[in-house]
Design a protein around this motif. Structure first.
Motif, PDB file in Angstrom:
ATOM      1  N   GLY A 474      13.254  72.235  -0.822  1.00  0.00           N
ATOM      2  CA  GLY A 474      13.963  71.126  -1.438  1.00  0.00           C
ATOM      3  C   GLY A 474      15.457  71.378  -1.501  1.00  0.00           C
ATOM      4  N   PRO A 475      16.242  70.327  -1.722  1.00  0.00           N
ATOM      5  CA  PRO A 475      17.704  70.450  -1.731  1.00  0.00           C
ATOM      6  C   PRO A 475      18.194  71.391  -2.833  1.00  0.00           C
ATOM      7  N   GLY A 476      19.269  72.134  -2.521  1.00  0.00           N
ATOM      8  CA  GLY A 476      19.916  73.004  -3.496  1.00  0.00           C
ATOM      9  C   GLY A 476      19.131  74.233  -3.879  1.00  0.00           C
ATOM     10  N   VAL A 477      18.150  74.628  -3.056  1.00  0.00           N
ATOM     11  CA  VAL A 477      17.271  75.736  -3.442  1.00  0.00           C
ATOM     12  C   VAL A 477      18.013  77.066  -3.500  1.00  0.00           C
ATOM     13  N   PRO A 481      18.156  79.061  -8.481  1.00  0.00           N
ATOM     14  CA  PRO A 481      16.991  79.946  -8.467  1.00  0.00           C
ATOM     15  C   PRO A 481      15.920  79.499  -9.458  1.00  0.00           C
ATOM     16  N   GLN A 482      14.678  79.787  -9.098  1.00  0.00           N
ATOM     17  CA  GLN A 482      13.555  79.441  -9.952  1.00  0.00           C
ATOM     18  C   GLN A 482      12.412  80.406  -9.682  1.00  0.00           C
ATOM     19  N   LEU A 488       4.027  77.122 -14.403  1.00  0.00           N
ATOM     20  CA  LEU A 488       3.486  78.145 -15.295  1.00  0.00           C
ATOM     21  C   LEU A 488       4.577  78.828 -16.102  1.00  0.00           C
ATOM     22  N   LEU A 489       5.708  79.136 -15.439  1.00  0.00           N
ATOM     23  CA  LEU A 489       6.792  79.875 -16.104  1.00  0.00           C
ATOM     24  C   LEU A 489       8.106  79.515 -15.444  1.00  0.00           C
ATOM     25  N   SER A 490       9.052  79.070 -16.237  1.00  0.00           N
ATOM     26  CA  SER A 490      10.349  78.648 -15.728  1.00  0.00           C
ATOM     27  C   SER A 490      11.377  79.758 -15.943  1.00  0.00           C
ATOM     28  N   LEU A 491      12.226  79.979 -14.966  1.00  0.00           N
ATOM     29  CA  LEU A 491      13.291  80.967 -15.090  1.00  0.00           C
ATOM     30  C   LEU A 491      14.247  80.602 -16.218  1.00  0.00           C
TER      31      LEU A 491
END
Length: 495
Positions: A474-477, A481-482, A488-491
């Motif tokens: 996806g754009p801007g990956v 960062p993620q 389940l778990l977000s940075l």
């Protein structure tokens, strides 16, 4: 009946003798510390510091001399000698109420409080005194108390005049990166940690609010915990004497102490999650996994390894193993003429960091299916696992039609090799997993391949890798960062 003068005098003498006898008997039954052995320097309220002796070897020590030196200065000085289990040979400690032996290992026949070191300390301050030290000048502990109260540091320390007196160090502890980094202290004598022998004084409430206040080695554990909290230690211009009969005087005793000290330090660092220690000058010490051990984490569920839930990233030993495996696999593929490219999260790591993503747990490479036959190890893996001459394990993955190269038979950190083949100008494959980046893509991204720094070497990557990554993720990956599975778990929400 009236008493004569002689009878009255005799009765008075008998009464006086009885009073003297009673007083002598009472005095003999008082604790030794209540009888004066010299001038007392403590305040009227009693001593403010408990001397706590933790760092010593039961088989060879100078603890009795240490304790006696403090009692010579103040017979009422509280002293606690702390050991996990009852020292053997037994310590020759004075049998007085203010000298206590604290056994920290829980026992079935003792109450829980008996195993807690704070049970034995009733003073405002604690002085951690290492074996081999003694006090000769009066009032040294009081001077340390005044220095602590007057300054902003949470700890003060005084070197011991041994062969290894304390020196100041900078210390940065990163639990997220499983790392402790030591260096020169820029603002000495104010520092983060000490290396060497020192008497360290701090408030009792601070010491016992640490998660492992008396873990051994005391110096290592104490300063890891205090540096993590941002507490500074001030090294004072004050010196304690060395023991007149130093401990560990023989070569055998020193060898045994060094061996047991290394084992304790290794166990401590592993228990608190430190896998890498970096020293000034670049020397590295590793305390994690290697080729002979299992990796530092178990089976990954939902693309989210357990350490991420602990707000940690991939242990540095695991990243080292992944880099070594990736470099080796790429060398084998290049030598065999197998066309490959960085895939998925590994390409994203190369684009963003020039390395593996700090929280990633494997390496992904794409390969041309038609080139598999060029590589002896891949041909062998078609029939079963192959352990090569370097101990790497080549095998067909059980999850689908792709290959996996493990770091060793014991350590399953790995590189996945995904075979693609072109069909009408689109790269496709026969096994698809439930990953958002696992999609077909135009072959023109591989014509030509371009070099890209990754994990300490230069690997091949798709041309225009930004568009390639945005097609998959996806754009801007690259800029955003993620974690692998944000559902389940977000940075951003992990702390």
């Amino acid at each position: 009946m009236r008493l004569t003068r002689c009878q009255a005098a005799l009765a008075a003498a008998i009464t006086l003798n009885l009073l003297v006898l009673f007083y002598v008997s009472w005095l003999q039954h008082q604790p030794r510390n209540s009888r004066a052995r010299g001038p007392r320097r403590a305040s009227a309220a009693g001593p403010r510091v408990t001397v706590l002796v933790r760092e010593f070897e039961a088989f060879d020590n100078a603890v009795p001399e240490l304790v006696d030196s403090f009692l010579q200065q103040d017979p009422a000085q509280p002293v606690v000698v702390a050991a996990d289990t009852l020292p053997y040979p037994p310590l020759a400690l004075p049998r007085i109420p203010n000298v206590r032996l604290a056994l920290l290992q829980p026992a079935l026949d003792r109450p829980a409080a008996a195993s807690r070191p704070e049970t034995y300390v009733a003073t405002e301050f604690v002085a951690l005194v290492p074996d081999g030290a003694r006090v000769e000048a009066p009032g040294q502990l009081e001077l340390m108390v005044e220095a602590l109260r007057a300054g902003s540091a949470r700890l003060v320390a005084a070197p011991v005049a041994t062969a290894n007196p304390a020196r100041c160090l900078a210390l940065n502890v990163s639990l997220r990166e499983w790392t402790a980094r030591y260096g020169a202290a820029p603002a000495a004598p104010r520092c983060d940690a000490l290396d060497g022998d020192a008497v360290v004084l701090l408030r009792a409430r601070d010491l016992f609010n640490l998660s492992a206040p008396l873990a051994r080695p005391v110096g290592t554990s104490l300063f890891l915990q205090t540096a993590l909290r941002g507490w500074a230690v001030q090294l004072l211009d004050l010196t304690f004497a060395a023991a007149r009969q130093p401990p560990l005087a023989t070569a055998h005793a020193r060898w045994k102490a060094e061996r047991e000290g290394r084992a304790r330090r290794t166990a401590l660092l592993r228990s608190v999650g430190i896998r890498l220690v970096s020293w000034e000058g670049g020397r590295l010490e590793w305390f994690g996994c290697n080729k002979e051990t299992t990796r530092c984490f178990g089976t990954v569920v939902g693309d989210t390894p357990a350490y991420l839930y602990e707000e940690r990233w991939t242990p540095p030993c695991c990243l080292r193993a992944l880099r070594e495996t990736a470099r080796y696999v790429v060398g084998v593929l290049e030598a065999a003429g197998v066309r490959y490219w960085l895939e998925g999260g590994s390409l994203l790591g190369a684009a963003r960091h020039g390395d593996i993503i700090p929280w990633d747990y494997d390496v992904d490479l794409g390969i041309y299916l038609e080139d598999v036959g060029n590589c002896e190890q891949l041909r062998g893996a078609e029939a079963g696992s192959v352990v090569d001459e370097r101990g790497f394990v080549w095998e067909k993955a059980v999850e689908g039609d792709f290959f996996r190269v493990q770091y060793s038979e014991s350590n399953h950190l790995h590189v996945d090799l995904w075979p693609f083949y072109p069909r009408n100008g689109v790269m496709t494959k026969d096994t698809w997993l439930d990953h958002r980046q696992d999609v077909e893509f135009p072959e023109h991204f591989l014509q030509p391949l371009v070099p890209l720094p990754f994990a300490g070497f230069v690997a091949q990557a798709p041309n225009n890798y930004r568009r390639f990554l945005e097609l998959k993720f996806g754009p801007g990956v690259i800029e955003n960062p993620q974690y692998p599975n944000p559902a389940l778990l977000s940075l951003t929400g992990s702390g």
